[in-house]
Structures are given as structure tokens and as C-alpha cells.
Write an enzyme that holds these catalytic residues in place. Structure first.
Site, PDB file in Angstrom:
ATOM      1  N   ASP A 163       0.830  -1.279   0.133  1.00  0.00           N
ATOM      2  CA  ASP A 163      -0.098  -0.066   0.094  1.00  0.00           C
ATOM      3  C   ASP A 163       0.764   1.379   0.119  1.00  0.00           C
ATOM      4  OD1 ASP A 163      -2.560   1.806   0.501  1.00  0.00           O
ATOM      5  OD2 ASP A 163      -1.570   1.794   2.415  1.00  0.00           O
TER       6      ASP A 163
ATOM      7  N   ASP B 184      -0.111   5.176   0.671  1.00  0.00           N
ATOM      8  CA  ASP B 184      -0.494   6.278   1.691  1.00  0.00           C
ATOM      9  C   ASP B 184      -0.761   5.657   2.902  1.00  0.00           C
ATOM     10  OD1 ASP B 184      -0.697   8.690  -0.182  1.00  0.00           O
ATOM     11  OD2 ASP B 184      -2.240   7.765  -0.863  1.00  0.00           O
TER      12      ASP B 184
ATOM     13  N   ASP C 277      -1.628  -0.788   5.813  1.00  0.00           N
ATOM     14  CA  ASP C 277      -1.887  -0.057   7.313  1.00  0.00           C
ATOM     15  C   ASP C 277      -3.157  -0.035   7.582  1.00  0.00           C
ATOM     16  OD1 ASP C 277      -2.669   1.755   5.098  1.00  0.00           O
ATOM     17  OD2 ASP C 277      -3.017   3.366   6.651  1.00  0.00           O
TER      18      ASP C 277
END
Length: 220
Positions: A16, A18, A176
Site C-alpha cells: 500500500d 499512503d 496499514d
């Protein structure tokens, strides 16, 4: 990382962007606030915008409009305004989290292929990776508009795995948020989650990833 694959390195690692590789909230918040101000609203501020990040640019804009009670503004107009401001300052204050560069460099030296699977629009993803000088690590980069579905759907992961001819049991997703964990589970691959990032205040432990780390270079 090797302990997740019986002492072997994975055949493919998906990241991922961001909240996992990059803290992009400072620049996202600046663009959102510029957009809100242009439509006559008070600014939202970085802390509030951080709670809106993670599901793509359109959802970010929709959340901002709802917060500001700007129902008279079309999402299309607001999105165009936001993108105008963001494209002009993608990496003014954004930065790599600690441990990112060592992990990417280490995996490259080991010959492990890496790809980015983000919900960020692809037109914004490539320039951000280039600005932060990590674009050369990734063989494939896909955004939230690269396919008909984005995370938490498994489609982006499955497409990248197919491109690399990597099986699910030899692929690792690193993210995240619950979107990353859910996408990995649906794709059948293992997943590592970071303790920082943008999981909207929910403990990442609740998503039950295969491993949780404070810094990505712990995976080496």
C-alpha cells in the site's frame, strides 16, 4: 518476513502507499483545505483530514463536503478542485516513514519483486513515487482507478499477482488498514500491517493480520 514463508522470501511483495510507505496527509490536507476554502468553507485541518484518508480521492472529497455541509457543490467540481491543488504540491511535506527505504533497498538486493497497490488515483501515484525517489523499486504500480474495483476488493492484488505469475501462497501484502488486510485475505495471500498509518482510529490488531510491525525494516 521469511518466517511467514517457511524460511523463504516471498515471490512478490505488494505495498500500500499512503499510510504505509508515505505519510502523505500533510499535502492531502493542504489540498482539501484549499478546496474547502475555494467553496467558502472553513478549513478542516490535518488531524481531521487524516480520518478521511484511505478509500480514494473521491471518497476523501465526499467526506470533506459532508463535513462542511456543502451539499450544493457537486462531487465532480469539488474533486476537480482538490486534484488541481494536490497535483501542484504532491510532495511538499509528504515523507517516507522510517524503515521504508532500508526495506525496499534490502528486498531489491535480494531480488524480491515489489509492486504498489494503492487506492490513490494512478495519475497521482507515479509522480509521488518519483518525487520521493522510490519509483525505481517497483515493477508494477496500480492505483484505485486502474481496475473496475479497488481495495478492499481483491481484484488489484490478483491482477498484479497474475502479471508476476506469483501464487497467492508466495505473495505478501503490506499495508496499514482494514482495506489492505481484507483485500489480502480475499486474494488468499499473507498480510503484514504497520502500527502507524490511517486505519481511522481502529486498532490494527483487530483486523488480525499475519504480523504487525512498528517499522517496515523489521521485516528484514
Amino acid at each position: 518476513m521469511k518466517t511467514l514463508f517457511d524460511g523463504q522470501w516471498p515471490d512478490l511483495v505488494l505495498f500500500d502507499l499512503d499510510g504505509t510507505l508515505v505519510d502523505s496527509v500533510p499535502d492531502l490536507a493542504a489540498a482539501v483545505d484549499a478546496m474547502l476554502a475555494q467553496f467558502g468553507s472553513d478549513v478542516a485541518g490535518q488531524r481531521r483530514v487524516e480520518t478521511w484518508v484511505g478509500n480514494g480521492a473521491q471518497t476523501l472529497v465526499e467526506r470533506a463536503l459532508n463535513w462542511a455541509d456543502l451539499s450544493e457543490v457537486s462531487v465532480a467540481d469539488a474533486l476537480a478542485c482538490f486534484l488541481h491543488h494536490y497535483e501542484g504540491n504532491l510532495a511538499g511535506a509528504s515523507y517516507l516513514y522510517k524503515g521504508v527505504e532500508p526495506l525496499l533497498s534490502g528486498l531489491k538486493q535480494l531480488g524480491v519483486p515489489m509492486a504498489v497497490v494503492t487506492n490513490k488515483p494512478i495519475a497521482l501515484t507515479h509522480p509521488l513515487l518519483a518525487a520521493l525517489k522510490i519509483d525505481h523499486y517497483f515493477s508494477v504500480v496500480v492505483g484505485g482507478d486502474s481496475f473496475a474495483q479497488k481495495k478492499p476488493a481483491p481484484m488489484p492484488l490478483l491482477n498484479v499477482m497474475e502479471t508476476h505469475q506469483a501464487s497467492a501462497d508466495k505473495t505478501l501484502m503490506v499495508g496499514d488498514s482494514i482495506n489492505d488486510v481484507a483485500a489480502a485475505r480475499a486474494a488468499g495471500c499473507k498480510v503484514v500491517a504497520v502500527t502507524y498509518g490511517y486505519n481511522h482510529g481502529e486498532p490494527i490488531e483487530a483486523t488480525e493480520p499475519d504480523r504487525i510491525v512498528d517499522r517496515l525494516d523489521e521485516l528484514l
